[in-house]
Design a protein around this motif. Structure first.
Motif, PDB file in Angstrom:
ATOM      1  N   GLU A  31       0.848  -1.188   0.000  1.00 29.80           N
ATOM      2  CA  GLU A  31       0.000   0.000   0.000  1.00 29.80           C
ATOM      3  C   GLU A  31       0.884   1.239   0.000  1.00 29.80           C
ATOM      4  N   LYS A  32       0.548   2.196  -0.853  1.00 23.45           N
ATOM      5  CA  LYS A  32       1.278   3.457  -0.904  1.00 23.45           C
ATOM      6  C   LYS A  32       0.287   4.605  -0.748  1.00 23.45           C
ATOM      7  N   ASN A  33       0.485   5.404   0.299  1.00 23.69           N
ATOM      8  CA  ASN A  33      -0.377   6.542   0.593  1.00 23.69           C
ATOM      9  C   ASN A  33       0.101   7.738  -0.235  1.00 23.69           C
ATOM     10  N   VAL A  34      -0.674   8.100  -1.241  1.00 21.91           N
ATOM     11  CA  VAL A  34      -0.253   9.165  -2.150  1.00 21.91           C
ATOM     12  C   VAL A  34      -0.416  10.562  -1.564  1.00 21.91           C
ATOM     13  N   ARG A  35      -1.162  10.679  -0.495  1.00 23.35           N
ATOM     14  CA  ARG A  35      -1.307  11.987   0.145  1.00 23.35           C
ATOM     15  C   ARG A  35      -0.062  12.336   0.954  1.00 23.35           C
ATOM     16  N   GLU A  36       0.570  11.328   1.541  1.00 22.86           N
ATOM     17  CA  GLU A  36       1.734  11.566   2.401  1.00 22.86           C
ATOM     18  C   GLU A  36       3.063  11.324   1.695  1.00 22.86           C
ATOM     19  N   ASP A  37       3.026  10.733   0.507  1.00 21.47           N
ATOM     20  CA  ASP A  37       4.259  10.363  -0.185  1.00 21.47           C
ATOM     21  C   ASP A  37       4.241  10.922  -1.610  1.00 21.47           C
TER      22      ASP A  37
END
Length: 82
Positions: A31-37
């Motif tokens: 999972e990759k959080n695009v808001r934080e990364d």
């Protein structure tokens, strides 16, 4: 085995639904959080050409949009994996 990445944002019902579906199918995913990364956001945009999560990538197949739109394709891609 398929390489699976799910691009998400916090508090996203469709993102959670995609993760639940993958888990229920026994699929392991990153999972990759695009808001934080910001790097994950750029990666997601390069693969899917969209700015809205969730985006699910199974090997070279990209699924995006609402969960109900992604579900059939995800299930088909999972069924074809070794």
């Amino acid at each position: 085995m398929a390489q699976i990445t799910v691009y998400t944002v916090p508090n996203c019902a469709d993102c959670e639904a995609v993760k639940r579906l993958l888990t229920s199918q026994g699929a392991t995913f990153t999972e990759k959080n695009v808001r934080e990364d910001p790097a994950a956001l750029a990666e997601m945009q390069a693969k899917a050409n969209v700015r809205i999560a969730p985006v699910t990538v199974i090997d070279n197949q990209v699924f995006y949009g609402f969960f109900d739109d992604q579900r059939p394709g995800i299930l088909e891609a999972l069924a074809r994996r070794p």
